[in-house]
Design a protein around this motif. Structure first.
Motif, PDB file in Angstrom:
ATOM      1  N   GLU A  45       5.809  -1.359  79.910  1.00  0.00           N
ATOM      2  CA  GLU A  45       6.728  -2.125  79.069  1.00  0.00           C
ATOM      3  C   GLU A  45       6.664  -1.647  77.616  1.00  0.00           C
ATOM      4  N   ILE A  71      13.224  -3.214  80.557  1.00  0.00           N
ATOM      5  CA  ILE A  71      12.084  -4.030  80.126  1.00  0.00           C
ATOM      6  C   ILE A  71      12.159  -5.384  80.820  1.00  0.00           C
ATOM      7  N   ASP A  73       9.869  -8.062  80.545  1.00  0.00           N
ATOM      8  CA  ASP A  73       9.461  -9.192  79.717  1.00  0.00           C
ATOM      9  C   ASP A  73      10.598  -9.607  78.781  1.00  0.00           C
TER      10      ASP A  73
END
Length: 204
Positions: A45, A71, A73
């Motif tokens: 990430e 990504i 998150d």
């Protein structure tokens, strides 16, 4: 692979700045292949954020926006979109920057944890102020529902730093109900209106 990915990003950025556009794109593509092989989620990430930020810095916004979608998150994706939007605004791509900020806002609002959501919204608002979108920054600030005594003054600080006095003042009432926030705002007011410090001191 993580270190090699970062090194390739640096090389690709240098190539782009030197006008070696195709060579830069090839290196970015190869770096992205290496990122997919990183097994540790946090490092993967982090590498994706670095790559998207670097792509935005060399003005390859299409690639940056494609990278940021990888990504997982949500908070990190919001932060990265803010970085991209800042680069777009700095390049004069104001409409694209606003669209990127809007995407970041939608993602932030989907975060289930209230505190993480509030922090993500603060990050967007600060970036909006830095990018020259002071009115939007105030609207984003108004969407923050928790931890306002800490987060709103941070947004106000950015507005004050860039001289947006009118929009800064719109956040004053939000901070009036919290002593710590009120003192922070008074400090910012003193800096913006240095010729009226004595009057402000009496009010405090």
């Amino acid at each position: 692979k993580w270190q090699r990915t970062l090194s390739m990003g640096v090389i690709a950025a240098a190539q782009a700045e030197a006008g070696l556009v195709q060579e830069s794109k090839d290196n970015f593509i190869e770096a992205m292949d290496f990122i997919q092989e990183i097994k540790e989620n946090s490092r993967r990430e982090s590498a994706l954020q670095y790559m998207a930020s670097t792509q935005a810095r060399v003005k390859d916004f299409t690639a940056a926006l494609e990278t940021v979608q990888m990504i997982e998150d949500e908070w990190l994706r919001v932060e990265t979109l803010g970085i991209i939007a800042l680069e777009e605004a700095d390049s004069g791509e104001k409409d694209h920057a606003q669209a990127t900020f809007s995407s970041a806002y939608e993602i932030a609002q989907s975060i289930s944890d209230e505190r993480q959501r509030a922090t993500a919204l603060r990050r967007i608002a600060v970036a909006q102020a830095q990018a020259g979108f002071s009115e939007q920054a105030v609207r984003t600030a108004e969407a923050i529902l928790v931890n306002r005594n800490e987060l709103i003054p941070e947004i106000a600080t950015s507005l004050a730093a860039f001289g947006y006095k009118d929009h800064f003042k719109k956040l004053l009432i939000s901070c009036a109900y919290h002593r710590d926030a009120a003192y922070k705002m008074c400090g910012l007011l003193a800096r913006m209106y240095s010729d009226q410090v004595d009057v402000l001191a009496k009010q405090v």
